[in-house]
Design a protein around this motif. Sequence first.
Motif, PDB file in Angstrom:
ATOM      1  N   MET A  39       0.839  -1.196   0.000  1.00 52.62           N
ATOM      2  CA  MET A  39       0.000   0.000   0.000  1.00 52.62           C
ATOM      3  C   MET A  39       0.875   1.247   0.000  1.00 52.62           C
ATOM      4  SD  MET A  39      -3.064   1.028   2.665  1.00 52.62           S
ATOM      5  CE  MET A  39      -3.938  -0.506   2.355  1.00 52.62           C
ATOM      6  N   LYS A  40       0.559   2.189  -0.846  1.00 53.43           N
ATOM      7  CA  LYS A  40       1.351   3.406  -0.960  1.00 53.43           C
ATOM      8  C   LYS A  40       1.105   4.318   0.252  1.00 53.43           C
ATOM      9  CE  LYS A  40       1.358   3.418  -6.014  1.00 53.43           C
ATOM     10  NZ  LYS A  40       0.972   4.171  -7.243  1.00 53.43           N
ATOM     11  N   PRO A  41       2.116   5.139   0.600  1.00 55.27           N
ATOM     12  CA  PRO A  41       1.959   6.031   1.762  1.00 55.27           C
ATOM     13  C   PRO A  41       0.735   6.926   1.682  1.00 55.27           C
ATOM     14  CG  PRO A  41       4.254   5.936   1.108  1.00 55.27           C
ATOM     15  CD  PRO A  41       3.490   5.188   0.061  1.00 55.27           C
ATOM     16  N   GLU A  42       0.433   7.456   0.496  1.00 52.98           N
ATOM     17  CA  GLU A  42      -0.728   8.333   0.389  1.00 52.98           C
ATOM     18  C   GLU A  42      -2.040   7.574   0.622  1.00 52.98           C
ATOM     19  OE1 GLU A  42       0.898   7.523  -3.841  1.00 52.98           O
ATOM     20  OE2 GLU A  42       1.670   7.993  -1.831  1.00 52.98           O
ATOM     21  N   GLU A  43      -2.077   6.294   0.260  1.00 50.73           N
ATOM     22  CA  GLU A  43      -3.264   5.477   0.532  1.00 50.73           C
ATOM     23  C   GLU A  43      -3.414   5.223   2.033  1.00 50.73           C
ATOM     24  OE1 GLU A  43      -3.687   2.706  -3.428  1.00 50.73           O
ATOM     25  OE2 GLU A  43      -2.060   2.222  -2.040  1.00 50.73           O
ATOM     26  N   ILE A  44      -2.279   4.968   2.672  1.00 51.83           N
ATOM     27  CA  ILE A  44      -2.302   4.773   4.126  1.00 51.83           C
ATOM     28  C   ILE A  44      -2.787   6.043   4.813  1.00 51.83           C
ATOM     29  CG2 ILE A  44      -0.915   4.285   6.164  1.00 51.83           C
ATOM     30  CD1 ILE A  44       0.948   2.665   4.376  1.00 51.83           C
ATOM     31  N   LEU A  45      -2.293   7.203   4.357  1.00 50.94           N
ATOM     32  CA  LEU A  45      -2.702   8.482   4.934  1.00 50.94           C
ATOM     33  C   LEU A  45      -4.204   8.701   4.798  1.00 50.94           C
ATOM     34  CD1 LEU A  45       0.084  11.048   3.964  1.00 50.94           C
ATOM     35  CD2 LEU A  45      -0.704  10.486   6.272  1.00 50.94           C
ATOM     36  N   GLU A  46      -4.747   8.380   3.635  1.00 49.89           N
ATOM     37  CA  GLU A  46      -6.169   8.585   3.404  1.00 49.89           C
ATOM     38  C   GLU A  46      -7.002   7.719   4.344  1.00 49.89           C
ATOM     39  OE1 GLU A  46     -10.094   8.279   2.136  1.00 49.89           O
ATOM     40  OE2 GLU A  46      -8.741   6.573   1.861  1.00 49.89           O
ATOM     41  N   LEU A  47      -6.603   6.447   4.497  1.00 45.54           N
ATOM     42  CA  LEU A  47      -7.320   5.548   5.398  1.00 45.54           C
ATOM     43  C   LEU A  47      -7.119   5.950   6.861  1.00 45.54           C
ATOM     44  CD1 LEU A  47      -6.614   2.115   3.691  1.00 45.54           C
ATOM     45  CD2 LEU A  47      -8.810   3.303   3.831  1.00 45.54           C
ATOM     46  N   ARG A  48      -5.939   6.440   7.166  1.00 41.75           N
ATOM     47  CA  ARG A  48      -5.652   6.896   8.529  1.00 41.75           C
ATOM     48  C   ARG A  48      -6.563   8.067   8.900  1.00 41.75           C
ATOM     49  NH1 ARG A  48      -0.507   6.829  11.801  1.00 41.75           N
ATOM     50  NH2 ARG A  48      -0.632   8.591  13.229  1.00 41.75           N
ATOM     51  N   HIS A  49      -6.680   9.031   7.991  1.00 41.08           N
ATOM     52  CA  HIS A  49      -7.531  10.190   8.261  1.00 41.08           C
ATOM     53  C   HIS A  49      -9.002   9.780   8.384  1.00 41.08           C
ATOM     54  CE1 HIS A  49      -4.165  12.746   7.911  1.00 41.08           C
ATOM     55  NE2 HIS A  49      -4.109  12.814   6.591  1.00 41.08           N
ATOM     56  N   ARG A  50      -9.390   8.732   7.682  1.00 34.95           N
ATOM     57  CA  ARG A  50     -10.777   8.299   7.699  1.00 34.95           C
ATOM     58  C   ARG A  50     -11.122   7.492   8.950  1.00 34.95           C
ATOM     59  NH1 ARG A  50     -12.768   4.471   2.932  1.00 34.95           N
ATOM     60  NH2 ARG A  50     -11.766   6.143   1.741  1.00 34.95           N
ATOM     61  N   HIS A  51     -10.204   6.631   9.382  1.00 36.33           N
ATOM     62  CA  HIS A  51     -10.553   5.648  10.401  1.00 36.33           C
ATOM     63  C   HIS A  51      -9.858   5.828  11.754  1.00 36.33           C
ATOM     64  CE1 HIS A  51     -12.840   3.462   7.468  1.00 36.33           C
ATOM     65  NE2 HIS A  51     -11.787   3.198   6.722  1.00 36.33           N
ATOM     66  N   LEU A  52      -8.817   6.648  11.834  1.00 32.36           N
ATOM     67  CA  LEU A  52      -8.108   6.835  13.096  1.00 32.36           C
ATOM     68  C   LEU A  52      -8.368   8.232  13.647  1.00 32.36           C
ATOM     69  CD1 LEU A  52      -4.638   5.157  12.340  1.00 32.36           C
ATOM     70  CD2 LEU A  52      -6.723   4.124  13.260  1.00 32.36           C
ATOM     71  N   GLY A  53      -8.310   8.346  14.971  1.00 42.20           N
ATOM     72  CA  GLY A  53      -8.571   9.630  15.612  1.00 42.20           C
ATOM     73  C   GLY A  53      -7.570  10.692  15.205  1.00 42.20           C
ATOM     74  N   GLY A  54      -8.062  11.916  15.065  1.00 39.25           N
ATOM     75  CA  GLY A  54      -7.203  13.017  14.639  1.00 39.25           C
ATOM     76  C   GLY A  54      -6.154  13.411  15.660  1.00 39.25           C
ATOM     77  N   SER A  55      -6.297  12.931  16.900  1.00 35.19           N
ATOM     78  CA  SER A  55      -5.312  13.265  17.930  1.00 35.19           C
ATOM     79  C   SER A  55      -4.010  12.486  17.770  1.00 35.19           C
ATOM     80  CB  SER A  55      -5.890  12.979  19.321  1.00 35.19           C
ATOM     81  OG  SER A  55      -6.243  11.613  19.447  1.00 35.19           O
ATOM     82  N   LEU A  56      -4.008  11.462  16.918  1.00 39.94           N
ATOM     83  CA  LEU A  56      -2.778  10.704  16.676  1.00 39.94           C
ATOM     84  C   LEU A  56      -1.876  11.501  15.743  1.00 39.94           C
ATOM     85  CD1 LEU A  56      -4.157   7.074  16.153  1.00 39.94           C
ATOM     86  CD2 LEU A  56      -3.131   8.059  18.205  1.00 39.94           C
TER      87      LEU A  56
END
Length: 254
Positions: free
Chosen positions: A1-18
């Motif tokens: 998985m490319k870094p930008e794909e990970i970032l997109e999923l991170r922003h969608r599914h993980l809390g913004g405080s991380l």
Amino acid sequence: MKPEEILELRHRHLGGSLSLSYRNPLKIVRGEGQFLFDENGRPYLDCVNNVCHVGHCHPRVVEAAQRQIAVLNTNTRYLHETIVEYASRIADTMPDPLEVCFFVCSGSEANELALRLARTATGGRDVVVLDSAYHGNTGGMVELSPYKFDHAGGTGKPEHVHVAPVPDTYRGPYRADDPEAAAKYADAVAGELRGAALASGTCERPGPSAWRTRFRWASGGWVRTGGPTRRRAWCRISLRWGNRSEMAIRWGPS
């Protein structure tokens, strides 16, 4: 998985405080010893993570964890020799009368337990901490952490918390060329202890429940205090405040 794909999923599914480090975040795929490695195999000397005290993926740690998880993973309501043998080995390294162990899963949990023990033992609530300290990510520990409550997203110092200066002999108010630096830093802590006593004391049990310190300050910028400075300050406070000053000290990181 490319870094930008990970970032997109991170922003969608993980809390913004991380938080993420670096303008171009690293994709780290493995660790070994003192190094972390990205997806291209490039090594990075890890000077950030404080959880891998024996290095990343130490073979003895990996083997022990794999062996145990394949046999049993449950809680302490049943009898098992491993936990008591481990507690005995730890107790053998400690001075008398320290021989009781509480096993926890994180630094935040350890600090919460230490605070509960101190408050139960003393009947007090107030706590003296050092400036820039970070004690954990639970609600109770954020209240004791100037690193959190004095910065973005914080709500300021609670009434039951008293803040003393870090004994920084390089950038602090009392420097290495001051022969009385240790005494002055100790007096500053003692002053906060007196303030806590006036704020929360009762006739039977005056004073705060605890004061918290550590051997090294990382969140405040890797402050290193000299051994004599620390020892003199500790002795001065202990003589003035007795065992109360030792009620809830968790030595170590976090």
